[in-house]
Motif scaffolding. Structure first.
Motif, PDB file in Angstrom:
ATOM      1  N   GLY A 100      60.439  35.989  60.345  1.00  0.00           N
ATOM      2  CA  GLY A 100      60.670  36.928  61.411  1.00  0.00           C
ATOM      3  C   GLY A 100      61.117  38.149  60.672  1.00  0.00           C
ATOM      4  O   GLY A 100      61.313  38.258  59.286  1.00  0.00           O
ATOM      5  N   SER A 101      61.786  39.244  61.098  1.00  0.00           N
ATOM      6  CA  SER A 101      62.277  40.366  60.480  1.00  0.00           C
ATOM      7  C   SER A 101      63.500  40.332  59.912  1.00  0.00           C
ATOM      8  O   SER A 101      63.905  40.985  58.727  1.00  0.00           O
ATOM      9  N   THR A 102      64.302  39.646  60.636  1.00  0.00           N
ATOM     10  CA  THR A 102      65.919  39.452  60.278  1.00  0.00           C
ATOM     11  C   THR A 102      65.862  38.852  58.833  1.00  0.00           C
ATOM     12  O   THR A 102      66.728  39.334  57.746  1.00  0.00           O
ATOM     13  N   PRO A 103      65.059  37.856  58.235  1.00  0.00           N
ATOM     14  CA  PRO A 103      65.504  37.211  56.964  1.00  0.00           C
ATOM     15  C   PRO A 103      64.932  38.245  55.642  1.00  0.00           C
ATOM     16  O   PRO A 103      65.215  37.765  54.670  1.00  0.00           O
ATOM     17  N   LEU A 161      61.098  26.446  59.351  1.00  0.00           N
ATOM     18  CA  LEU A 161      61.334  26.065  60.822  1.00  0.00           C
ATOM     19  C   LEU A 161      60.081  25.979  61.777  1.00  0.00           C
ATOM     20  O   LEU A 161      60.089  25.049  62.139  1.00  0.00           O
ATOM     21  N   ASP A 162      59.089  26.798  61.299  1.00  0.00           N
ATOM     22  CA  ASP A 162      57.852  26.743  62.428  1.00  0.00           C
ATOM     23  C   ASP A 162      56.719  27.461  61.787  1.00  0.00           C
ATOM     24  O   ASP A 162      56.663  28.006  60.509  1.00  0.00           O
ATOM     25  N   GLU A 163      55.831  27.402  62.590  1.00  0.00           N
ATOM     26  CA  GLU A 163      54.135  27.951  62.186  1.00  0.00           C
ATOM     27  C   GLU A 163      53.665  27.969  63.361  1.00  0.00           C
ATOM     28  O   GLU A 163      53.668  27.228  64.248  1.00  0.00           O
ATOM     29  N   LEU A 211      68.601  30.604  59.805  1.00  0.00           N
ATOM     30  CA  LEU A 211      68.325  30.732  61.258  1.00  0.00           C
ATOM     31  C   LEU A 211      67.968  32.102  61.592  1.00  0.00           C
ATOM     32  O   LEU A 211      69.123  32.716  61.107  1.00  0.00           O
ATOM     33  N   GLY A 212      67.054  32.645  62.310  1.00  0.00           N
ATOM     34  CA  GLY A 212      67.485  33.927  63.329  1.00  0.00           C
ATOM     35  C   GLY A 212      67.494  33.417  64.622  1.00  0.00           C
ATOM     36  O   GLY A 212      67.806  32.400  64.943  1.00  0.00           O
ATOM     37  N   ILE A 213      67.678  34.432  65.581  1.00  0.00           N
ATOM     38  CA  ILE A 213      67.491  34.182  67.045  1.00  0.00           C
ATOM     39  C   ILE A 213      66.803  34.993  67.666  1.00  0.00           C
ATOM     40  O   ILE A 213      66.669  36.086  67.351  1.00  0.00           O
ATOM     41  N   GLY A 214      65.866  34.539  68.644  1.00  0.00           N
ATOM     42  CA  GLY A 214      65.294  35.097  69.387  1.00  0.00           C
ATOM     43  C   GLY A 214      65.810  36.078  70.664  1.00  0.00           C
ATOM     44  O   GLY A 214      67.120  35.747  70.751  1.00  0.00           O
ATOM     45  N   GLY A 272      67.373  33.882  72.872  1.00  0.00           N
ATOM     46  CA  GLY A 272      68.285  32.746  72.224  1.00  0.00           C
ATOM     47  C   GLY A 272      67.623  31.595  71.726  1.00  0.00           C
ATOM     48  O   GLY A 272      68.153  30.540  71.546  1.00  0.00           O
ATOM     49  N   HIS A 273      66.155  31.999  71.488  1.00  0.00           N
ATOM     50  CA  HIS A 273      65.467  30.730  70.789  1.00  0.00           C
ATOM     51  C   HIS A 273      66.071  30.647  69.257  1.00  0.00           C
ATOM     52  O   HIS A 273      66.182  31.404  68.656  1.00  0.00           O
ATOM     53  N   ILE A 274      65.737  29.292  68.969  1.00  0.00           N
ATOM     54  CA  ILE A 274      65.859  29.115  67.508  1.00  0.00           C
ATOM     55  C   ILE A 274      64.607  28.500  66.770  1.00  0.00           C
ATOM     56  O   ILE A 274      63.959  27.478  67.682  1.00  0.00           O
ATOM     57  N   GLY A 275      64.071  28.702  65.795  1.00  0.00           N
ATOM     58  CA  GLY A 275      62.611  28.510  65.503  1.00  0.00           C
ATOM     59  C   GLY A 275      61.844  28.819  66.700  1.00  0.00           C
ATOM     60  O   GLY A 275      62.052  29.972  67.094  1.00  0.00           O
ATOM     61  N   PHE A 276      61.245  27.844  67.070  1.00  0.00           N
ATOM     62  CA  PHE A 276      60.336  28.220  68.362  1.00  0.00           C
ATOM     63  C   PHE A 276      60.800  27.495  69.328  1.00  0.00           C
ATOM     64  O   PHE A 276      60.174  26.931  70.327  1.00  0.00           O
ATOM     65  N   ASN A 277      61.884  27.070  69.270  1.00  0.00           N
ATOM     66  CA  ASN A 277      62.574  26.214  70.572  1.00  0.00           C
ATOM     67  C   ASN A 277      62.815  27.235  71.766  1.00  0.00           C
ATOM     68  O   ASN A 277      63.946  27.818  71.696  1.00  0.00           O
ATOM     69  N   ALA A 337      57.547  39.992  71.891  1.00  0.00           N
ATOM     70  CA  ALA A 337      58.314  40.341  70.848  1.00  0.00           C
ATOM     71  C   ALA A 337      57.732  40.203  69.363  1.00  0.00           C
ATOM     72  O   ALA A 337      57.919  40.785  68.459  1.00  0.00           O
ATOM     73  N   ASN A 338      56.713  39.285  69.262  1.00  0.00           N
ATOM     74  CA  ASN A 338      56.065  39.151  68.038  1.00  0.00           C
ATOM     75  C   ASN A 338      54.786  39.781  67.826  1.00  0.00           C
ATOM     76  O   ASN A 338      54.246  39.831  66.826  1.00  0.00           O
ATOM     77  N   GLN A 339      54.475  40.383  68.779  1.00  0.00           N
ATOM     78  CA  GLN A 339      53.010  40.887  68.953  1.00  0.00           C
ATOM     79  C   GLN A 339      53.097  42.164  67.788  1.00  0.00           C
ATOM     80  O   GLN A 339      51.869  42.290  67.470  1.00  0.00           O
ATOM     81  N   ARG A 340      53.959  42.746  67.560  1.00  0.00           N
ATOM     82  CA  ARG A 340      54.160  43.920  66.550  1.00  0.00           C
ATOM     83  C   ARG A 340      53.586  43.328  65.144  1.00  0.00           C
ATOM     84  O   ARG A 340      53.105  44.118  64.271  1.00  0.00           O
ATOM     85  N   PHE A 341      53.411  41.966  64.828  1.00  0.00           N
ATOM     86  CA  PHE A 341      52.840  41.545  63.789  1.00  0.00           C
ATOM     87  C   PHE A 341      51.208  41.489  63.823  1.00  0.00           C
ATOM     88  O   PHE A 341      50.503  41.158  62.728  1.00  0.00           O
ATOM     89  N   GLY A 372      69.572  44.429  69.957  1.00  0.00           N
ATOM     90  CA  GLY A 372      68.585  43.634  70.884  1.00  0.00           C
ATOM     91  C   GLY A 372      68.965  42.267  70.685  1.00  0.00           C
ATOM     92  O   GLY A 372      68.487  41.316  71.663  1.00  0.00           O
ATOM     93  N   LYS A 373      69.778  41.673  69.956  1.00  0.00           N
ATOM     94  CA  LYS A 373      70.108  40.397  69.961  1.00  0.00           C
ATOM     95  C   LYS A 373      71.601  40.142  70.575  1.00  0.00           C
ATOM     96  O   LYS A 373      72.144  39.111  70.546  1.00  0.00           O
ATOM     97  N   ALA A 374      72.306  41.182  70.785  1.00  0.00           N
ATOM     98  CA  ALA A 374      73.549  41.206  71.168  1.00  0.00           C
ATOM     99  C   ALA A 374      73.799  40.151  72.364  1.00  0.00           C
ATOM    100  O   ALA A 374      74.784  39.415  72.612  1.00  0.00           O
TER     101      ALA A 374
HETATM  102  N1  GLP Z   1      60.172  32.032  65.221  1.00  0.00           N
HETATM  103  C1  GLP Z   1      60.755  33.147  64.775  1.00  0.00           C
HETATM  104  C2  GLP Z   1      62.074  32.741  64.857  1.00  0.00           C
HETATM  105  O1  GLP Z   1      62.561  31.665  63.794  1.00  0.00           O
HETATM  106  C3  GLP Z   1      62.944  34.104  64.625  1.00  0.00           C
HETATM  107  O2  GLP Z   1      64.337  33.869  64.639  1.00  0.00           O
HETATM  108  C4  GLP Z   1      62.678  35.042  65.914  1.00  0.00           C
HETATM  109  C5  GLP Z   1      63.345  36.149  65.878  1.00  0.00           C
HETATM  110  O3  GLP Z   1      62.778  37.159  65.007  1.00  0.00           O
HETATM  111  P1  GLP Z   1      63.397  38.618  64.301  1.00  0.00           P
HETATM  112  O4  GLP Z   1      64.116  38.204  63.156  1.00  0.00           O
HETATM  113  O5  GLP Z   1      62.133  39.294  63.913  1.00  0.00           O
HETATM  114  O6  GLP Z   1      63.964  39.080  65.556  1.00  0.00           O
HETATM  115  O7  GLP Z   1      61.372  35.279  65.874  1.00  0.00           O
HETATM  116  C6  GLP Z   1      60.215  34.215  65.801  1.00  0.00           C
HETATM  117  O8  GLP Z   1      60.131  33.769  67.154  1.00  0.00           O
END
Ligand code: GLP
Length: 262
Positions: free
Chosen positions: A37-40, A66-68, A131-134, A137-142, A164-168, A201-203
């Motif tokens: 994601g963009s945060t890390p 975490l995920d793929e 972790l990031g956070i969606g 509130g998702h973590i990974g793709f949970n 949210a991930n369409q931007r990629f 956006g994460k608040a």
């Molecule tokens: N699977 C990833 C998550 O692991 C990540 O935390 C989330 C937020 O990403 P971003 O940091 O770009 O907001 O996006 C994706 O869904």
């Protein structure tokens, strides 16, 4: 939960990097759980700078992502394997054979998920899980409604997450709506958890995770049950929290105590 509130993304990244550097100094072969994601991105840039300055080595480290996305091979530009190679692994001294990302191109994804769980167990478990956070509130793709005891498995992404991930992805490019993700139960077995969140956006997700009930509708809220979970936030991501002054007071006292113990 330890709540650390900082002023800038750079400070959040520096704080997160210091946690990895401290761990690798004590345990060079640590098993690191990594995120995308963009945060890390800023955190990885900071770790690369510290590696170049000789402050840290990843030579003996092992990593588990975490995920793929399901249906993308590791060399697809939008795969998380490609993201990790370009954002971190290509620039540090890690042994690439010791970096694991769920296999999004597996013939049998369910078997690949079980094999991923086995690999984490054989590595002795994860020492530090990033972790990031969606936004939901998702973590990974949970995603919300995920079992709080779930293991690595295939998950359907919510339309919000896909959006949210369409931007990629390019407009005409195939964007998966299925993913392989470490489960919440898997994540919770990490010995330390470090969640980074920045931006307004994460608040809402942060407020729910920290001050809301432990509930499957906000998967990140499970971190309230982890003995060593740290959330590192910028002020925008923390703006929904009711008890900011108290979290900042605790962190100042933490730092004062650590200063006395060193
Ligand atoms: N699977 C990833 C998550 O692991 C990540 O935390 C989330 C937020 O990403 P971003 O940091 O770009 O907001 O996006 C994706 O869904």
């Amino acid at each position: 939960m330890q709540i650390v509130i900082l002023d800038t993304l750079e400070q959040v990244a520096e704080y997160g990097a210091a946690r990895f550097i401290d761990l690798l100094a004590k345990k060079p072969d640590a098993a690191l759980g990594l995120a995308t994601g963009s945060t890390p991105i800023q955190l990885y840039k900071t770790l690369i700078r510290h590696f170049e300055q000789g402050d840290v080595s990843f030579r003996d480290a092992r990593t588990f992502n975490l995920d793929e996305y399901l249906g993308l091979s590791g060399d697809h530009p939008q795969s998380y394997r490609h993201f990790m190679n370009t954002q971190l692994f290509d620039h540090i001294d890690i042994d690439r054979s010791q970096t694991r990302v769920p296999d999004g191109a597996a013939e049998d994804p369910l078997a690949a998920c079980d094999a991923y769980e086995d690999a984490i167990r054989e590595a002795g478990g994860i020492d530090l899980q990033l972790l990031g956070i969606g936004r939901n509130g998702h973590i990974g793709f949970n995603e919300p409604s995920s079992s709080l005891a779930s293991r690595t498995r295939v998950k359907t992404l919510t339309p919000d997450t896909v959006k949210a991930n369409q931007r990629f992805f390019k407009p005409d490019e195939f964007q998966p709506n299925l993913a392989m993700t470490m489960g919440i139960g898997t994540i919770m077995e990490a010995r330390q958890i470090l969640l980074l969140a920045t931006g307004e956006g994460k608040a809402e997700a942060v407020r729910e995770a920290v001050e809301g009930p432990v509930a499957a509708r906000c998967p990140a809220s499970i971190l309230q049950m982890h003995p060593r979970a740290t959330l590192v936030l910028d002020r925008e991501a923390a703006q929904g929290l009711r008890d900011v002054a108290f979290y900042e007071y605790i962190e100042r006292e933490n730092q004062r105590l650590l200063g006395r113990l060193k």
